[in-house]
Design a protein around this motif. Structure first.
Motif, mmCIF file in Angstrom:
data_model
loop_
_atom_site.group_PDB
_atom_site.id
_atom_site.type_symbol
_atom_site.label_atom_id
_atom_site.label_comp_id
_atom_site.label_asym_id
_atom_site.label_seq_id
_atom_site.Cartn_x
_atom_site.Cartn_y
_atom_site.Cartn_z
ATOM 1 N N LEU A 106 0.814 -0.962 -0.103
ATOM 2 C CA LEU A 106 0.034 0.016 -0.035
ATOM 3 C C LEU A 106 0.828 1.354 -0.034
ATOM 4 O O LEU A 106 0.498 2.221 -0.928
ATOM 5 N N LEU A 107 1.833 1.164 0.895
ATOM 6 C CA LEU A 107 2.577 2.272 0.754
ATOM 7 C C LEU A 107 3.451 2.723 -0.645
ATOM 8 O O LEU A 107 3.489 3.726 -0.894
ATOM 9 N N THR A 108 3.996 1.708 -0.905
ATOM 10 C CA THR A 108 4.771 1.669 -2.010
ATOM 11 C C THR A 108 3.809 2.320 -3.386
ATOM 12 O O THR A 108 4.078 3.172 -4.228
ATOM 13 N N HIS A 109 2.681 1.750 -3.476
ATOM 14 C CA HIS A 109 1.658 2.024 -4.627
ATOM 15 C C HIS A 109 1.446 3.670 -4.383
ATOM 16 O O HIS A 109 1.383 4.207 -5.396
ATOM 17 N N LEU A 110 1.073 4.120 -3.227
ATOM 18 C CA LEU A 110 0.864 5.530 -3.092
ATOM 19 C C LEU A 110 2.051 6.472 -3.272
ATOM 20 O O LEU A 110 1.907 7.646 -3.978
ATOM 21 N N MET A 111 3.467 5.860 -2.970
ATOM 22 C CA MET A 111 4.697 6.963 -2.900
ATOM 23 C C MET A 111 5.060 6.600 -4.367
ATOM 24 O O MET A 111 5.803 7.612 -4.948
ATOM 25 N N ARG A 112 4.561 5.739 -5.359
ATOM 26 C CA ARG A 112 5.080 5.736 -6.678
ATOM 27 C C ARG A 112 4.266 6.831 -7.480
ATOM 28 O O ARG A 112 4.786 6.971 -8.531
ATOM 29 N N ALA A 113 3.122 7.362 -7.096
ATOM 30 C CA ALA A 113 2.420 8.477 -7.885
ATOM 31 C C ALA A 113 2.077 9.399 -6.669
ATOM 32 O O ALA A 113 1.266 9.565 -6.302
ATOM 33 N N PRO A 114 3.432 10.414 -6.629
ATOM 34 C CA PRO A 114 3.193 11.353 -5.579
ATOM 35 C C PRO A 114 2.049 12.349 -5.879
ATOM 36 O O PRO A 114 1.948 12.855 -7.215
ATOM 37 N N ALA A 115 1.115 12.636 -4.724
ATOM 38 C CA ALA A 115 0.166 13.767 -4.924
ATOM 39 C C ALA A 115 -0.837 13.066 -5.658
ATOM 40 O O ALA A 115 -2.034 13.777 -5.978
#
Length: 231
Positions: free
Chosen positions: A168-177
């Protein structure tokens, strides 16, 4: 050869005191190529985890003696992050069983479809074992994710995450904002349709925030979902 059983893709430990349910789950997992060990109580389950090193644990909450919550708590306290999928008879236990202190990866409620349970086991194993093809490091503020090593640091402190929290964290951080709806996150990270319910997304976001503390880059977008961005 036709009719031959598929080559086992790893051993799943099923901890269930209802022998009829345990046998049904064992049958469906075997059909999918998993080796299966069944235990019927919490103490035996902990022994099997240490002895057999399963790829995943299907863990009933309502075990005699030591319940499933305590089994998971002891595994995590021993720094054992084997993926755990809880089975519960009560939907209102969801927040508790994937609560902040336990580190469960997923859950199903009784009565459940054996096919759905197997699909969720496969999904959590994809999250746990899907190694990237190249080195990748994600940084957002003081949060640093070494994707290839599956390690997360806040400043100099390493943070232990479950496979689902990490995905979940990597999925969100791969697409900042970028703002993701709960339904989009459920599909991308868990591999489920929105019909499966989205409350588990909120619970896992809460887990991540608790572990990352004030450094957490996850922002709630009211009425929509979540985004990751530098504070």
């Amino acid at each position: 050869m036709p009719g031959a059983e598929p080559e086992p893709r790893g051993l799943v430990l099923v901890v269930e005191d209802d022998r009829a349910i345990a046998e049904l789950v064992r049958l469906y997992l075997r059909r999918e190529g998993f080796a299966v060990q069944v235990e019927t109580d919490g103490a035996a389950a902990l022994g099997a985890v240490g002895r057999l090193r399963p790829v995943a644990v299907v863990l009933d909450i309502g075990l005699p003696g030591m319940d499933g919550v305590e089994v998971c708590r002891r595994m995590r306290a021993a720094d054992d992050w084997t993926p755990v999928l809880f089975v519960t008879a009560r939907d209102d236990e969801v927040d508790r069983i994937v609560g902040l202190e336990l580190g469960a990866d997923d859950y199903v409620t009784k009565p459940f479809s054996p096919r759905e349970l197997v699909a969720r086991v496969r999904a959590v194993l994809r999250r746990a074992g899907g190694a990237p093809h190249r080195e990748e490091e994600l940084t957002m503020g003081s949060v640093r994710v070494q994707v290839d090593r599956r390690r997360v640091h806040v400043d100099d402190r390493e943070v232990e995450l479950t496979a689902t929290e990490f995905a979940l964290l990597t999925h969100l951080m791969r697409a900042p904002a970028r703002v993701f709806t709960r339904e989009q996150l459920l599909g991308a990270v868990w591999g489920y349709s929105a019909a499966a319910g989205t409350r588990t997304v909120d619970v896992h976001v809460a887990q991540l925030r608790a572990k990352l503390g004030s450094a957490s880059p996850i922002r709630t977008v009211r009425g929509t979902g979540y985004a990751a961005e530098c504070r």
